[in-house]
Design an enzyme around this catalytic site. Sequence first.
Site, mmCIF file in Angstrom:
data_model
loop_
_atom_site.group_PDB
_atom_site.id
_atom_site.type_symbol
_atom_site.label_atom_id
_atom_site.label_comp_id
_atom_site.label_asym_id
_atom_site.label_seq_id
_atom_site.Cartn_x
_atom_site.Cartn_y
_atom_site.Cartn_z
ATOM 1 N N GLU A 188 14.130 -17.567 -38.825
ATOM 2 C CA GLU A 188 14.574 -18.377 -37.677
ATOM 3 C C GLU A 188 15.444 -19.527 -38.166
ATOM 4 O O GLU A 188 15.150 -20.160 -39.174
ATOM 5 C CB GLU A 188 13.360 -18.938 -36.928
ATOM 6 C CG GLU A 188 12.743 -17.935 -35.978
ATOM 7 C CD GLU A 188 11.564 -18.525 -35.205
ATOM 8 O OE1 GLU A 188 11.190 -19.679 -35.449
ATOM 9 O OE2 GLU A 188 11.011 -17.783 -34.366
ATOM 10 N N TYR A 206 10.893 -13.285 -41.715
ATOM 11 C CA TYR A 206 11.335 -14.207 -40.660
ATOM 12 C C TYR A 206 12.413 -15.133 -41.195
ATOM 13 O O TYR A 206 12.306 -15.642 -42.294
ATOM 14 C CB TYR A 206 10.161 -15.059 -40.159
ATOM 15 C CG TYR A 206 9.780 -14.656 -38.760
ATOM 16 C CD1 TYR A 206 10.646 -14.904 -37.706
ATOM 17 C CD2 TYR A 206 8.589 -14.002 -38.502
ATOM 18 C CE1 TYR A 206 10.331 -14.510 -36.425
ATOM 19 C CE2 TYR A 206 8.267 -13.604 -37.219
ATOM 20 C CZ TYR A 206 9.146 -13.863 -36.186
ATOM 21 O OH TYR A 206 8.838 -13.467 -34.916
ATOM 22 N N ARG A 221 23.350 -1.222 -33.940
ATOM 23 C CA ARG A 221 23.231 -1.740 -32.571
ATOM 24 C C ARG A 221 23.058 -3.244 -32.632
ATOM 25 O O ARG A 221 22.169 -3.751 -33.306
ATOM 26 C CB ARG A 221 22.021 -1.128 -31.862
ATOM 27 C CG ARG A 221 21.981 0.387 -31.856
ATOM 28 C CD ARG A 221 21.078 0.925 -30.766
ATOM 29 N NE ARG A 221 21.752 0.808 -29.500
ATOM 30 C CZ ARG A 221 22.725 1.656 -29.095
ATOM 31 N NH1 ARG A 221 23.094 2.671 -29.861
ATOM 32 N NH2 ARG A 221 23.321 1.475 -27.942
ATOM 33 N N LYS A 258 29.804 0.083 -30.830
ATOM 34 C CA LYS A 258 30.682 0.989 -30.080
ATOM 35 C C LYS A 258 31.875 1.350 -30.978
ATOM 36 O O LYS A 258 31.644 1.885 -32.054
ATOM 37 C CB LYS A 258 31.048 0.347 -28.750
ATOM 38 C CG LYS A 258 29.776 0.122 -27.895
ATOM 39 C CD LYS A 258 30.027 -0.463 -26.523
ATOM 40 C CE LYS A 258 28.699 -0.697 -25.811
ATOM 41 N NZ LYS A 258 28.863 -1.377 -24.508
ATOM 42 N N ASP A 279 34.794 -10.183 -23.166
ATOM 43 C CA ASP A 279 33.751 -9.312 -23.695
ATOM 44 C C ASP A 279 34.431 -8.032 -24.171
ATOM 45 O O ASP A 279 34.843 -7.202 -23.365
ATOM 46 C CB ASP A 279 32.731 -9.031 -22.580
ATOM 47 C CG ASP A 279 31.654 -8.044 -22.996
ATOM 48 O OD1 ASP A 279 31.776 -7.434 -24.085
ATOM 49 O OD2 ASP A 279 30.698 -7.865 -22.223
ATOM 50 N N THR A 308 29.747 -6.043 -28.777
ATOM 51 C CA THR A 308 28.693 -5.286 -29.441
ATOM 52 C C THR A 308 29.253 -4.911 -30.810
ATOM 53 O O THR A 308 30.454 -5.008 -31.065
ATOM 54 C CB THR A 308 28.362 -3.984 -28.693
ATOM 55 O OG1 THR A 308 29.563 -3.215 -28.606
ATOM 56 C CG2 THR A 308 27.830 -4.246 -27.291
#
Length: 424
Positions: free
Chosen positions: A62, A60, A241, A235, A206, A232
């Site tokens: 965070e 973790y 991803r 692509k 975007d 992203t």
Amino acid sequence: MSFLAQTTDMSFLRQFDPEITDLINKEYKRQVEGLELIASENVVAREVMEAMGTILTNKYAEGYPGKRYYGGCEFHDQIENIARDRLCRLFGAEHANVQPHSGSQANEAVYLSFLKPGDKILSQSLNNGGHLSHGDPANISGKYYNITSYGVDLESELLDYAEIEATARKVKPDLIVCGASAYPREIDFKAFAEIAEDVGARSMADIAHISGLCCTGLHNSPVGVTTYVTSTTHKTLRGPRGGVIMCGKEYANSIDKAVFPGLQGGPLMHVIAAKAVCFREALSNEYKEYAEQVVKNCKVLAATLIDEGFRLVTGGTDNHLCLLDLSEQGISGHQAEIALGRAGITVNKNTIPRQHLSPFETSGLRLGTPTITTRGMREEECKQVGVWISRVLHNVENAAVLAETKDEVTTFCLRYPLYPEIRE
Ligand SMILES: *Cc1c(COP(=O)(O)O)cnc(C)c1O
């Protein structure tokens, strides 16, 4: 079929869970043997996959480097700092957030960073090439915000900046969103930024699809032009991803807060490490040559289809994708997608401007060259691909032609392995 294209030989997985191992191998075979023309997909480098398949997933983290809510993050901090620095260098950005789990989450974070429910967004409609996360009624963006959409000019099929400006003056949006999933021509990000400034709105570009073209100079870059840039990483950029956000220093704090704790919990640190590897790759000369070849290949594919008698939306392409208009052929995008699938060619049906059929049937197909270019196909191969597509679309009901094409496609694809250093 060997196991070598995975990051390991999967010897433990194979013993523990043969069912899942078998399906991974079947999917691997499908990817190796098929011609992948889905414009939003790619094949990541083994180095990227290796970073994803590591113990980084155990932790973790965070928060952000230097300000975590968990102990033991010293190496995670360094990894995330490297990822942010490389992304800033790649695009010349002032600030980068590399934590969004996906492109949609990156967009949601921008909205959350300064909009209130009911605020106004002006964006490109899904039917005209936009994305669900730009305000489609089925998406959270369309439910929480007040959306006005723009499309393309029905004659030229191009974005009409004068029309968009007129709409912006009338609507007075808080945010103007540009960038698309199915637009084959260059987008004028400066024009969008100027329209936004004129009406007192912020702007967001975007670049999910074209980020690999923007960072290599093959498409104008919105970084430093629009208020926010999202993308992203999986692509054209050819990474794991995920999503990223870039912005000027004055927006850094509100963006970081919107991603965490606004929208997400712990970051996927194994994916952030893989993003860092992807950015290193994108900074190389080899990647620039790759991106150039993607565009060259798409132009050849488009020209071949035109030679074969098909009509392309806008008459061609400037980027990594083209949109085929099937209305004159009397078949739907849905039928075409199925026939091409039977011939080993994977594509997606797509709505096109002035379409008569339903969004499920569609009158168009979207074809992209990022994956086949990664596999080493060049102009000559793209010509062959165009000829196969034409043959299939003239024979959608002819099982013998489809089967024969599939054999040819498979033999051809085996010459372009996903991972050439490995014998597959
Ligand atoms: C693909 C895409 C996205 C979303 O990406 P996900 O990672 O699937 O959420 C966002 N915007 C545009 C324009 C896209 O094409």
